[in-house]
Scaffold this active site. Structure first.
Site, PDB file in Angstrom:
ATOM      1  N   ASP B  53      32.790  -5.553  82.333  1.00  0.00           N
ATOM      2  CA  ASP B  53      33.571  -6.525  83.097  1.00  0.00           C
ATOM      3  C   ASP B  53      32.781  -7.120  84.270  1.00  0.00           C
ATOM      4  O   ASP B  53      31.727  -6.609  84.628  1.00  0.00           O
ATOM      5  CB  ASP B  53      34.817  -5.831  83.681  1.00  0.00           C
ATOM      6  CG  ASP B  53      35.965  -5.801  82.681  1.00  0.00           C
ATOM      7  OD1 ASP B  53      36.018  -6.665  81.799  1.00  0.00           O
ATOM      8  OD2 ASP B  53      36.807  -4.886  82.809  1.00  0.00           O
ATOM      9  N   TYR B 120      29.144   6.607  80.901  1.00  0.00           N
ATOM     10  CA  TYR B 120      29.377   5.756  82.063  1.00  0.00           C
ATOM     11  C   TYR B 120      29.295   6.607  83.322  1.00  0.00           C
ATOM     12  O   TYR B 120      29.626   7.801  83.304  1.00  0.00           O
ATOM     13  CB  TYR B 120      30.769   5.116  82.007  1.00  0.00           C
ATOM     14  CG  TYR B 120      30.867   3.923  81.105  1.00  0.00           C
ATOM     15  CD1 TYR B 120      30.537   2.658  81.571  1.00  0.00           C
ATOM     16  CD2 TYR B 120      31.298   4.046  79.789  1.00  0.00           C
ATOM     17  CE1 TYR B 120      30.633   1.540  80.745  1.00  0.00           C
ATOM     18  CE2 TYR B 120      31.402   2.937  78.952  1.00  0.00           C
ATOM     19  CZ  TYR B 120      31.059   1.688  79.442  1.00  0.00           C
ATOM     20  OH  TYR B 120      31.160   0.596  78.628  1.00  0.00           O
TER      21      TYR B 120
END
Lengths: 265, 265
Positions: B53, B120
């Site tokens: 994003d 992540y």
């Protein structure tokens, strides 16, 4: 009653066209004045100590602010920081500028004219490995630098000299190019080299040219012992290149001589 | 002869509207494709592994690139990085995107479909002291977080579950919301807390919602023992908030199961 407030300001200079207010461009002074004006409900003008260039950062810039304000001193930073953070991007906790302290000074105090000294920090990343997250915050030099040679050169810069050789054209006209460098330190940690330089004042681009000169000494392009004669020559052509702005940080401003590192040492 | 190249890409997501190409907006994919097209002298399209994003960063994003190229593999990264750095700002050594590796793969290899797992990293700054230089690179939480409670909650998230409660609306439609979290670690160093999460795949905003949930556990808003039942409820309303994008980093993509941290442990 009129008050004279001294602000301490931290900023990331990446997205600004420098400190000084300019029409139609994002500047630190302009952005801060807008936030202060909104918070105080009237047009506010501030006087900064150092006119940092585009891309240059500050840990402790100072500015004075004179006027009559309804808002208590201790509330001012909070209100301005809230405004500076909220206006910029959705969920950020801080904006690119932050007022870290506000204190009241006598009416005749001036952020710039009363400064007795300043410390700038220049950050070099001496590594072949680039890092996208560091690109706006240091000067990347892939080739290994000779730190002992740079330290030898730094010793020759320390003291009171005519520093015309380290002055770029385009700055404010100065009465004299004589300045005192109280302390010039090179600090290394891993691949990071920091140049900490404290002086009574600095000519236009002086720290960046000192850095470029030290870097060229570190690369073997300028002999470390040649720096004294470069200073004596008073000729910009003999000094090194101007290091890029993103490695430079305004570190501290001193209003008492005895607080200046290297003074009286 | 047609080749299939796997690129490894590092980027600072601050100034991009995310990974995926969008008309009229600066995106990582779009910027990288432009640079690759210029270097290769023809229109290039790449397939990325993860559609990060806006504001999200990557240490090791991957993308495949198919076609016939005159340029040798080992020259490609150099040429593209030079282009990405030079186009952006004067004296920078690196641009906000950097290709860190290029290797040749069989023609049927696909960066996304062949991925066996991803890691992540989410960075939290747990301190009252704001830092303008960190504002785009972490999630600042002034209130002290209860790390042992967060670790207890993390244990309940690890494993194979239907993670619908950690999925935001608006992402790509998925066949199933069952995923396996192989490893979920909390690492603390001073005021920095990092959440390292490795799984076989992630739902839309999943890491940011896991982080928001862990943060609320750390604040005492959600009991650490409640997390298992939040997952069982399959209801987004019961989980914590979506942590902001700037703390999130795509850390690693694995193409071999035995390389995935926590697999088979």
């Amino acid at each position: 009653m009129e008050r004279n407030l001294l602000l301490t300001i931290e900023y990331d200079g990446t997205d600004f066209s420098g400190w000084q207010r300019q029409p139609g461009r994002p500047t630190v002074q302009g952005t801060l004045e807008s936030a202060l004006s909104a918070v105080c409900g009237k047009e506010i003008r501030i006087d900064g100590t150092s006119r940092t260039d585009a891309g240059v950062h500050a840990y402790r810039q100072r500015a004075t602010l004179k006027g009559e304000f309804g808002i208590p001193t201790e509330r001012l930073a909070l209100a301005v920081n809230h405004r500076l953070a909220g206006g910029m991007r959705g969920k950020m906790a801080a904006g690119p500028i932050r007022v870290t302290d506000v204190c009241e000074k006598p009416m005749n105090f001036h952020a710039r004219f009363d400064a007795k000294g300043k410390t700038y920090i220049y950050k070099i990343r001496n590594s072949e490995n680039m890092d996208v997250f560091q690109r706006n915050y240091c000067y990347q030099i892939p080739r290994p630098l000779d730190l002992p040679a740079m330290k030898l050169a730094a010793e020759q810069i320390t003291g009171t000299h005519d520093f015309q050789c380290f002055q770029a054209s385009g700055g404010t006209e100065r009465e004299t190019t004589v300045r005192t460098i109280y302390k010039l330190e090179l600090r290394q940690a891993g691949s990071d080299i920091q140049i900490w330089v404290t002086g009574d004042g600095f000519l236009y681009n002086m720290v960046r040219i000192i850095t470029g000169t030290l870097v060229e000494v570190g690369m073997g392009k300028i002999p470390p012992t040649a720096v004294a004669s470069i200073i004596e020559s008073e000729d910009r052509q003999n000094a090194g290149h101007t290091a890029p702005p993103q490695g430079l940080y305004l570190g501290e401003i001193y209003y008492e001589l005895q607080e200046v590192p290297g003074y009286d040492e």
